[in-house]
Design an enzyme around this catalytic site. Sequence first.
Site, PDB file in Angstrom:
ATOM      1  N   CYS A  70      47.783  36.728   6.511  1.00 54.39           N
ATOM      2  CA  CYS A  70      48.878  37.453   7.160  1.00 54.39           C
ATOM      3  C   CYS A  70      48.499  37.785   8.603  1.00 54.39           C
ATOM      4  CB  CYS A  70      49.186  38.741   6.406  1.00 54.39           C
ATOM      5  SG  CYS A  70      50.455  39.721   7.233  1.00 54.39           S
ATOM      6  N   GLN A 229      55.574  48.405 -13.701  1.00 49.58           N
ATOM      7  CA  GLN A 229      54.349  47.829 -13.121  1.00 49.58           C
ATOM      8  C   GLN A 229      54.722  46.824 -12.034  1.00 49.58           C
ATOM      9  OE1 GLN A 229      51.517  49.081 -13.699  1.00 49.58           O
ATOM     10  NE2 GLN A 229      51.812  50.193 -15.616  1.00 49.58           N
ATOM     11  N   TYR A 258      52.631  59.834 -20.676  1.00 54.30           N
ATOM     12  CA  TYR A 258      53.083  59.346 -19.365  1.00 54.30           C
ATOM     13  C   TYR A 258      53.676  57.946 -19.591  1.00 54.30           C
ATOM     14  CZ  TYR A 258      49.739  62.972 -17.921  1.00 54.30           C
ATOM     15  OH  TYR A 258      49.024  64.147 -17.777  1.00 54.30           O
ATOM     16  N   GLU A 279      57.214  61.679 -21.575  1.00 55.06           N
ATOM     17  CA  GLU A 279      57.521  61.282 -20.205  1.00 55.06           C
ATOM     18  C   GLU A 279      58.422  62.343 -19.585  1.00 55.06           C
ATOM     19  OE1 GLU A 279      56.926  58.795 -17.840  1.00 55.06           O
ATOM     20  OE2 GLU A 279      58.442  59.846 -16.652  1.00 55.06           O
ATOM     21  N   CYS A 350      45.208  53.914 -12.490  1.00 56.91           N
ATOM     22  CA  CYS A 350      45.362  53.218 -11.202  1.00 56.91           C
ATOM     23  C   CYS A 350      44.430  53.795 -10.151  1.00 56.91           C
ATOM     24  CB  CYS A 350      46.809  53.233 -10.737  1.00 56.91           C
ATOM     25  SG  CYS A 350      47.495  54.871 -10.569  1.00 56.91           S
TER      26      CYS A 350
HETATM   27  C1  LIG Z   1      51.652  55.316 -14.022  1.00 56.63           C
HETATM   28  S1  LIG Z   1      53.275  55.641 -14.591  1.00 56.63           S
HETATM   29  C2  LIG Z   1      53.191  54.899 -16.179  1.00 56.63           C
HETATM   30  C3  LIG Z   1      54.498  54.581 -16.823  1.00 56.63           C
HETATM   31  C4  LIG Z   1      54.425  53.683 -18.062  1.00 56.63           C
HETATM   32  N1  LIG Z   1      53.272  53.974 -18.896  1.00 56.63           N
HETATM   33  C5  LIG Z   1      54.480  52.219 -17.677  1.00 56.63           C
HETATM   34  O1  LIG Z   1      53.437  51.557 -17.674  1.00 56.63           O
HETATM   35  O2  LIG Z   1      55.570  51.729 -17.358  1.00 56.63           O
HETATM   36  C6  LIG Z   1      53.171  57.353 -14.884  1.00 56.63           C
HETATM   37  C7  LIG Z   1      54.407  57.965 -15.502  1.00 56.63           C
HETATM   38  O3  LIG Z   1      54.123  59.345 -15.724  1.00 56.63           O
HETATM   39  C8  LIG Z   1      55.277  60.105 -15.462  1.00 56.63           C
HETATM   40  N2  LIG Z   1      54.759  61.469 -15.190  1.00 56.63           N
HETATM   41  C9  LIG Z   1      54.152  61.934 -14.084  1.00 56.63           C
HETATM   42  N3  LIG Z   1      53.707  63.182 -14.264  1.00 56.63           N
HETATM   43  C10 LIG Z   1      54.045  63.516 -15.538  1.00 56.63           C
HETATM   44  C11 LIG Z   1      53.843  64.689 -16.321  1.00 56.63           C
HETATM   45  N4  LIG Z   1      53.183  65.744 -15.832  1.00 56.63           N
HETATM   46  N5  LIG Z   1      54.295  64.693 -17.597  1.00 56.63           N
HETATM   47  C12 LIG Z   1      54.955  63.621 -18.107  1.00 56.63           C
HETATM   48  N6  LIG Z   1      55.162  62.480 -17.414  1.00 56.63           N
HETATM   49  C13 LIG Z   1      54.712  62.434 -16.138  1.00 56.63           C
HETATM   50  C14 LIG Z   1      55.944  59.411 -14.326  1.00 56.63           C
HETATM   51  O4  LIG Z   1      57.333  59.703 -14.281  1.00 56.63           O
HETATM   52  C15 LIG Z   1      55.671  57.938 -14.660  1.00 56.63           C
HETATM   53  O5  LIG Z   1      56.707  57.392 -15.430  1.00 56.63           O
END
Ligand SMILES: C[S@@+](CC[C@H](N)C(=O)[O-])C[C@H]1O[C@@H](n2cnc3c(N)ncnc32)[C@H](O)[C@@H]1O
Length: 393
Positions: A70, A229, A258, A279, A350
């Site tokens: 790039c 993702q 989550y 969630e 992550c």
């Molecule tokens: C890294 S993403 C993972 C989502 C899912 N596991 C996936 O792979 O598609 C983290 C998720 O945690 C949710 N989240 C963030 N803080 C949270 C909390 N304190 N309690 C519940 N969910 C939460 C976010 O909305 C998001 O959907």
Amino acid sequence: MILEQLELEIGPVAHGGFCVARHEGQVVFVRHTLPGERVRAVVTERRKGFLRADAVEVLLPSPDRVIPPCPFAGPGACGGCDWQHVAWPAQRALKTQVLIEQLTRLGGVTDFSDRSDLVEPLPGGPLSWRTRVQYAVDGEGRAGFHRARSSDVIPVDRCRIAHPAIQALPILDERWPAGATVEATATSAGDTAVVTRASRTGPPAGPVPQVREHAAGHEWRLDAGGFWQVHPHAVAAFTGAVLEQLAPEPGERAWDLYGGAGVFAAALAPLCGPVTVVESDRRAVAAGRRALRDLTNVTFARGDVAQVLANPSWRRVDLVVLDPPRSGAGRAVVEAIVARSPRAVSYVACDPAAFARDVRTFGELGYELTGLRAFDSFPMTQHFETIGKLTPR
Ligand SMILES: C[S@@+](CC[C@H](N)C(=O)[O-])C[C@H]1O[C@@H](n2cnc3c(N)ncnc32)[C@H](O)[C@@H]1O
């Protein structure tokens, strides 16, 4: 203004997309370089106890250095990619070193014999993978990306790591309101969508389109810009690793913490007993309930994970998927999980530093790291995903 220049011998890679050097006893975090290089670097920031610098001339190159694909990557340019100047296998070696360093220093884990290629590639190569791209807009209405550690916008002709379906959208030829954010989405079902916001954190301008995603034999309808993702092969790789680590048995109870719209629950449900997704995002929960309505053993609990698990009526669990945001799960959540004595936890992370801190907490509470996979799901950047298995000691 004359910028201060230093000649530096570059030491090891560090978490954050830079390498560490020393100058007159002071630590210097240097971007755009590689371990073992000698570079001339411009100081970009002076902080108490350390400097930040950009390598602007390479006096002794690393054998892993390549010409960035790039033209917008490099000192003072687009801050989106950290490792465009590094051969792809060497990017994964750097990420492996970062993961091992974080787990050793913050996680108290030491047994890494023969793990030099820990971070695995995903199919498709290092370019054209990114299915979610957020553009910033400059004062003249041109879309681009922020300079590293700056709010300046660098207009670009295209983003080489963006998915081809996003590169084909006419975003970079158009003019947008100055200061706006333009979010582009391309999905596994072939949908594309563009959402604009007046500012980065402002509400969407106009109705948010829905997009379809396909995974684990299900179709989700999600708000464009809702969590999914980012790499097209991430869901398959991550769910495969989670199933391998948890090895679910019929009848076992599982939590998908989550859980977003329930991608891991969808993969677990046919193999075990009741699965509960926790969630906080209302729209993700609604999309998950709709997509997984035929899986009668999956339920969604909407709320904050720490608050939901603080409820003592949440008693028995055998298997836990833990996929928190970058800040990690934290002590209260780890304690609440361990209090239910699960047979295995699969932690999808992550951020390796937050992961390592939570691994240390699990360790203090009697759980140890007994499995470790990592995936280069963000090629050209410093980011990667780690999936760790924790089991009772
Ligand atoms: C890294 S993403 C993972 C989502 C899912 N596991 C996936 O792979 O598609 C983290 C998720 O945690 C949710 N989240 C963030 N803080 C949270 C909390 N304190 N309690 C519940 N969910 C939460 C976010 O909305 C998001 O959907």
